[in-house]
Design an enzyme around this catalytic site. Structure first.
Site, PDB file in Angstrom:
ATOM      1  N   CYS A  51      56.569  56.132 -44.731  1.00 20.03           N
ATOM      2  CA  CYS A  51      55.396  55.799 -45.659  1.00 20.03           C
ATOM      3  C   CYS A  51      54.319  55.334 -44.737  1.00 20.03           C
ATOM      4  O   CYS A  51      54.096  55.628 -43.549  1.00 20.03           O
ATOM      5  CB  CYS A  51      55.805  54.871 -46.568  1.00 20.03           C
TER       6      CYS A  51
ATOM      7  N   ARG B 167      57.606  51.497 -49.829  1.00 19.98           N
ATOM      8  CA  ARG B 167      58.523  52.493 -50.486  1.00 19.98           C
ATOM      9  C   ARG B 167      59.462  52.859 -49.115  1.00 19.98           C
ATOM     10  O   ARG B 167      60.599  53.083 -49.521  1.00 19.98           O
ATOM     11  CB  ARG B 167      57.547  54.122 -50.293  1.00 19.98           C
TER      12      ARG B 167
ATOM     13  N   ASP C 156      52.259  54.894 -54.370  1.00 20.21           N
ATOM     14  CA  ASP C 156      52.158  53.672 -53.419  1.00 20.21           C
ATOM     15  C   ASP C 156      51.884  52.287 -54.165  1.00 20.21           C
ATOM     16  O   ASP C 156      51.222  52.079 -55.144  1.00 20.21           O
ATOM     17  CB  ASP C 156      50.912  53.551 -52.579  1.00 20.21           C
TER      18      ASP C 156
HETATM   19  P1  4NP Z   1      53.897  51.341 -48.237  1.00 24.07           P
HETATM   20  O1  4NP Z   1      52.509  50.484 -48.764  1.00 24.07           O
HETATM   21  O2  4NP Z   1      53.298  52.370 -47.463  1.00 24.07           O
HETATM   22  O3  4NP Z   1      54.728  51.925 -49.478  1.00 24.07           O
HETATM   23  O4  4NP Z   1      54.430  50.486 -47.196  1.00 24.07           O
HETATM   24  C1  4NP Z   1      51.726  50.101 -48.426  1.00 24.07           C
HETATM   25  C2  4NP Z   1      51.722  48.986 -47.670  1.00 24.07           C
HETATM   26  C3  4NP Z   1      50.546  48.468 -46.972  1.00 24.07           C
HETATM   27  C4  4NP Z   1      49.420  48.985 -46.868  1.00 24.07           C
HETATM   28  C5  4NP Z   1      49.428  50.194 -47.826  1.00 24.07           C
HETATM   29  C6  4NP Z   1      50.404  50.673 -48.347  1.00 24.07           C
HETATM   30  N1  4NP Z   1      48.545  48.564 -46.197  1.00 24.07           N
HETATM   31  O5  4NP Z   1      47.302  49.122 -46.379  1.00 24.07           O
HETATM   32  O6  4NP Z   1      48.557  47.503 -45.648  1.00 24.07           O
END
Ligand code: 4NP
Length: 147
Positions: free
Chosen positions: A7, A13, A117
């Site tokens: 992800c 995710r 997300d």
């Molecule tokens: P992930 O969610 O891609 O599902 O782990 C996110 C976690 C952190 C960030 C964006 C999406 N971030 O911008 O730090």
């Protein structure tokens, strides 16, 4: 078989997909491995988001010992299935691929849809968990049938 869940941050995710698939693999006594990574590097070395840890714990899946890593080009040669959560992840990963064989190992986790997300929406953790768990079960079944 080696599986990599990908992800953006590797704290919401893909850790859920990693933990759920690991618990299914363990229960089925398969010698497959699963890991996860993020296309972004902001959270390298961190544990998953506390909300992801909490939702997984409610279903008996412990993801608290996972640590975030950033996706690297060499992963394209090390995994049989690289499953990405959204189309932005897909384009980042495919941009690192040099060969058709590498590209053939990369696919959207939901085939033709994206996993939302949940990072900026607390209420999304529960539905994302359900979505990811259902797809992990289907993938495991599909790969076992092909084996
Ligand atoms: P992930 O969610 O891609 O599902 O782990 C996110 C976690 C952190 C960030 C964006 C999406 N971030 O911008 O730090």
């Amino acid at each position: 078989m080696k599986i990599l869940m990908v992800c953006l941050g590797n704290i919401c995710r893909s850790p859920l997909a990693h933990g759920i698939m690991q618990s299914l693999i363990t229960a089925a006594k398969l010698d497959w491995t699963v890991d996860s990574a993020g296309t972004g590097g902001w959270h390298i070395g961190e544990a998953p988001d506390r909300r992801a840890i909490a939702v997984a714990r409610r279903y008996g899946v412990d993801i608290s010992s996972q640590r975030a890593q950033q996706f690297q080009p060499h992963h394209l040669d090390e995994y049989d299935h690289i499953l990405v959560m959204d189309r932005s992840n897909l384009s980042h990963v495919l941009a690192m691929a040099d060969t058709a064989e590498q590209r053939s190992r990369v696919q959207l986790f939901l085939e033709d849809d994206e996993v939302p997300d949940p990072y900026f929406g607390d209420h999304l953790f529960e539905p994302v968990y359900q979505l990811v768990a259902a797809r992990c079960e289907a993938l495991l079944q599909q790969w076992r049938d092909q084996a």
